[in-house]
Design a protein around this motif. Sequence first.
Motif, PDB file in Angstrom:
ATOM      1  N   HIS A 109      13.824   1.552  -8.755  1.00 47.56           N
ATOM      2  CA  HIS A 109      13.604   2.447 -10.017  1.00 47.56           C
ATOM      3  C   HIS A 109      14.077   3.784  -9.309  1.00 47.56           C
ATOM      4  O   HIS A 109      15.007   4.567  -9.869  1.00 47.56           O
ATOM      5  CB  HIS A 109      12.359   2.493 -10.733  1.00 47.56           C
ATOM      6  CG  HIS A 109      12.164   3.626 -11.677  1.00 47.56           C
ATOM      7  ND1 HIS A 109      12.759   3.331 -12.775  1.00 47.56           N
ATOM      8  CD2 HIS A 109      11.881   4.737 -11.436  1.00 47.56           C
ATOM      9  CE1 HIS A 109      12.535   4.718 -13.912  1.00 47.56           C
ATOM     10  NE2 HIS A 109      11.863   5.429 -12.583  1.00 47.56           N
ATOM     11  N   LEU A 110      13.575   4.062  -8.280  1.00 51.24           N
ATOM     12  CA  LEU A 110      13.747   5.288  -7.442  1.00 51.24           C
ATOM     13  C   LEU A 110      15.187   5.227  -6.571  1.00 51.24           C
ATOM     14  O   LEU A 110      15.427   6.298  -6.364  1.00 51.24           O
ATOM     15  CB  LEU A 110      12.534   5.497  -6.391  1.00 51.24           C
ATOM     16  CG  LEU A 110      11.201   5.627  -7.203  1.00 51.24           C
ATOM     17  CD1 LEU A 110      10.168   5.922  -6.265  1.00 51.24           C
ATOM     18  CD2 LEU A 110      11.297   7.020  -7.942  1.00 51.24           C
ATOM     19  N   VAL A 113       4.013   2.661  -5.533  1.00 48.18           N
ATOM     20  CA  VAL A 113       5.217   3.045  -4.965  1.00 48.18           C
ATOM     21  C   VAL A 113       5.544   4.330  -5.663  1.00 48.18           C
ATOM     22  O   VAL A 113       6.098   5.299  -5.097  1.00 48.18           O
ATOM     23  CB  VAL A 113       6.392   2.193  -5.125  1.00 48.18           C
ATOM     24  CG1 VAL A 113       7.607   2.878  -4.654  1.00 48.18           C
ATOM     25  CG2 VAL A 113       6.190   0.981  -4.182  1.00 48.18           C
ATOM     26  N   LEU A 114       5.576   4.456  -6.903  1.00 46.93           N
ATOM     27  CA  LEU A 114       5.888   5.636  -8.063  1.00 46.93           C
ATOM     28  C   LEU A 114       4.883   6.845  -7.484  1.00 46.93           C
ATOM     29  O   LEU A 114       5.435   7.674  -7.316  1.00 46.93           O
ATOM     30  CB  LEU A 114       5.693   5.261  -9.187  1.00 46.93           C
ATOM     31  CG  LEU A 114       6.674   4.497  -9.884  1.00 46.93           C
ATOM     32  CD1 LEU A 114       6.624   4.327 -11.419  1.00 46.93           C
ATOM     33  CD2 LEU A 114       8.375   4.785  -9.605  1.00 46.93           C
ATOM     34  N   GLN A 115       3.697   6.782  -7.086  1.00 45.89           N
ATOM     35  CA  GLN A 115       2.761   7.669  -6.791  1.00 45.89           C
ATOM     36  C   GLN A 115       3.014   8.104  -5.554  1.00 45.89           C
ATOM     37  O   GLN A 115       3.326   9.425  -5.426  1.00 45.89           O
ATOM     38  CB  GLN A 115       1.293   6.945  -6.784  1.00 45.89           C
ATOM     39  CG  GLN A 115       0.272   8.146  -6.663  1.00 45.89           C
ATOM     40  CD  GLN A 115       0.453   9.237  -7.965  1.00 45.89           C
ATOM     41  OE1 GLN A 115       0.591   8.803  -9.020  1.00 45.89           O
ATOM     42  NE2 GLN A 115      -0.073  10.400  -7.431  1.00 45.89           N
ATOM     43  N   LEU A 116       3.399   7.214  -4.515  1.00 49.77           N
ATOM     44  CA  LEU A 116       3.642   7.717  -3.150  1.00 49.77           C
ATOM     45  C   LEU A 116       5.051   8.286  -3.066  1.00 49.77           C
ATOM     46  O   LEU A 116       5.222   9.213  -2.134  1.00 49.77           O
ATOM     47  CB  LEU A 116       3.876   6.377  -2.193  1.00 49.77           C
ATOM     48  CG  LEU A 116       2.593   5.779  -2.008  1.00 49.77           C
ATOM     49  CD1 LEU A 116       2.807   4.562  -1.266  1.00 49.77           C
ATOM     50  CD2 LEU A 116       1.401   6.765  -1.210  1.00 49.77           C
ATOM     51  N   ALA A 117       5.709   8.203  -3.975  1.00 49.45           N
ATOM     52  CA  ALA A 117       7.261   8.660  -4.041  1.00 49.45           C
ATOM     53  C   ALA A 117       7.222  10.454  -4.569  1.00 49.45           C
ATOM     54  O   ALA A 117       7.990  10.953  -4.516  1.00 49.45           O
ATOM     55  CB  ALA A 117       8.129   7.803  -4.852  1.00 49.45           C
ATOM     56  N   LYS A 118       6.041  10.522  -5.216  1.00 53.98           N
ATOM     57  CA  LYS A 118       5.768  11.918  -5.687  1.00 53.98           C
ATOM     58  C   LYS A 118       6.175  13.062  -4.713  1.00 53.98           C
ATOM     59  O   LYS A 118       5.176  12.908  -3.564  1.00 53.98           O
ATOM     60  CB  LYS A 118       4.811  12.160  -6.626  1.00 53.98           C
ATOM     61  CG  LYS A 118       5.022  11.302  -7.997  1.00 53.98           C
ATOM     62  CD  LYS A 118       3.836  11.521  -8.867  1.00 53.98           C
ATOM     63  CE  LYS A 118       4.166  10.895 -10.244  1.00 53.98           C
ATOM     64  NZ  LYS A 118       3.156  11.047 -11.248  1.00 53.98           N
TER      65      LYS A 118
END
Length: 128
Positions: free
Chosen positions: A58-59, A123-128
């Motif tokens: 997604h990222l 992963v979405l949280q770590l990517a922030k």
Amino acid sequence: MNTLTIIAVASGGAIGATLRLLLNGLINRHFIHPLPLGTLGVNLLGSLIIGILFAYFHLNTSLSPHLKTFMVTGILGALTTYSTFAIESFFLLEAGHYTHAFINMALNVFGTIFMAGIGYLLVLQLAK
């Protein structure tokens, strides 16, 4: 479907199937229990990893579709063991071990969904 897709799935499948054999054996050897914990372990791990991968995809939208197919359909498709889970649950039911069968089914179904969500959100949280 092209040749690269077939090669990606086949090579990933060889890796995933080997990992399943090794992890399943390792877990069952170290955790003796009436529940098939090796199958549960690889299903939970595979679900966590697919959540992580889909968040990563997604990222990182520029990743090769062949790489995605290699990892998800190939490796994870062979690593996770839904058909094994199904027959092991059936055998527990057939043997009259209803409590173990339903615990096994609940842990596999709800646990894998939970782990996929955890992997994705992590992963979405770590990517922030």
